[in-house]
Design an enzyme around this catalytic site. Sequence first.
Site, PDB file in Angstrom:
ATOM      1  N   TYR A 101       3.711   5.486   0.547  1.00 22.45           N
ATOM      2  CA  TYR A 101       3.404   4.965  -0.376  1.00 22.45           C
ATOM      3  C   TYR A 101       4.154   4.915  -1.106  1.00 22.45           C
ATOM      4  O   TYR A 101       4.372   6.562  -1.827  1.00 22.45           O
ATOM      5  CB  TYR A 101       2.267   5.350  -0.721  1.00 22.45           C
ATOM      6  CG  TYR A 101       1.783   3.879  -1.452  1.00 22.45           C
ATOM      7  CD1 TYR A 101       0.929   3.212  -1.500  1.00 22.45           C
ATOM      8  CD2 TYR A 101       1.927   4.138  -2.968  1.00 22.45           C
ATOM      9  CE1 TYR A 101       0.940   2.073  -2.750  1.00 22.45           C
ATOM     10  CE2 TYR A 101       1.616   3.722  -4.070  1.00 22.45           C
ATOM     11  CZ  TYR A 101       0.947   2.750  -4.142  1.00 22.45           C
ATOM     12  OH  TYR A 101       0.631   1.974  -4.987  1.00 22.45           O
ATOM     13  N   GLU A 190       5.328  -3.018  -4.250  1.00 27.12           N
ATOM     14  CA  GLU A 190       4.750  -2.174  -3.323  1.00 27.12           C
ATOM     15  C   GLU A 190       4.872  -1.963  -1.891  1.00 27.12           C
ATOM     16  O   GLU A 190       4.798  -2.971  -1.462  1.00 27.12           O
ATOM     17  CB  GLU A 190       2.975  -1.917  -3.672  1.00 27.12           C
ATOM     18  CG  GLU A 190       2.156  -1.084  -3.152  1.00 27.12           C
ATOM     19  CD  GLU A 190       0.752  -1.469  -3.277  1.00 27.12           C
ATOM     20  OE1 GLU A 190       0.090  -0.986  -4.535  1.00 27.12           O
ATOM     21  OE2 GLU A 190       0.545  -1.947  -2.328  1.00 27.12           O
TER      22      GLU A 190
END
Length: 379
Positions: A101, A190
């Site tokens: 991530y 993101e």
Amino acid sequence: MDLYEHQGKELFARAGIPVSEGRVATTPAEARRAAEELGGQVVVKAQVLVGGRGKAGGIKLADSPAEAEAHAAAILGMDIRGHVVRRLWIEKASDIAKEYYLSVTFDRGEKKPLLMLTTEGGVDIEEVAERSPDALARLHVDPLVGSQPWQGRWLVFTAGIDDPAEQKQITAIVDKLYHAFVDFDAMLCEVNPLIVTPEGEVKALDSKFTVDDNALYRHPDVAEMRDVEAADPQEQLAREKGVTYVKLDGEIGILGNGAGLVMATLDVIDQVGGRPANFCDLGGGGDAQGVVDALEVITSDEQVEAILFNIFGGITRCDEVGRGILAALGKMTIDLPIVVRLDGTNAEEGRRMLTEAAPSNLYVEDTMLSAAERVVSLR
Ligand code: GDP
Ligand code: MN
């Protein structure tokens, strides 16, 4: 403004961040053609402005064009947490060895962009932050200095990524993502998951990209990406008319002059047991056309049962606003009860004017609280 995954990936690609090749499709037949062009296994991905598509069944692997067509038929029209799927992204499928991530967002407390990296990707990041906060490497960037090469390296080491080839690729991606964040005036970039393939190649498998609305004038190509059909009809109308409006889900239509006053009005409505249908700021002026535009947007929402004007006359005097309201009501017919709270400069004159000339469904009140109670009782 939130971008679809495929739009965010287009901006990633422009910034030099590796992504897979894909095509947009809006029908099962287009999905089949896209799968034929891409060749091999593909992934059929619902394009909606909400996360958690995988869990909701909006992401499916397909081994053949026929299977892609079948998945497309099943996913199109699907409701994913209130968002109806009208668009798909057909992408060359990736083999996944690891899911990481990576994100850049604003930390308003620190007044700085915040980089975050963890090897526990693919899942809800809030969950990771709660369950194993130490797994999440966090680093602020000084906006005046910009991102420094050591910052990517620090993140990679702190997150515990020990493969040298991965370290090198991810350090470069961190730097590119930060530049994309700055160059496109983003609020959030993101990548979840940032994958490592079995061959050791790192790439962005998903994208969440939010661009600051106030900076869109600098990015006409990004502004054009807006999917007007996905917006609330009221918000769409408001944008066309230049009205500052946010749709909420109650029954009391609200308009006031000044964002702070309108925010306070929402609270007072809630306090007296009502539910606001919207936020709407008339701004400083009280000109009739501005009031007409705002009322048109507010009353286009069928849930609205009564309307509250909350006006505090400062530089714009209450008698001017009163005149604006009367002129607006002369130009349009509204059958719903309307309560007007006028206070501030020339309040008495404004109130007298409204009481004398206004239609019978308009009520004038002196205070915010009495006006809120009145409008809630009238709906
Ligand atoms: P989200 O659920 O809305 O966050 O959508 P994502 O794009 O992140 O996809 C969700 C999950 O689907 C990923 O974490 C992967 O596990 C899986 N997935 C997506 N694309 C592929 C792919 O190309 N190959 C494989 N094997 N899995 C994929
Ligand atoms: Mn994701």
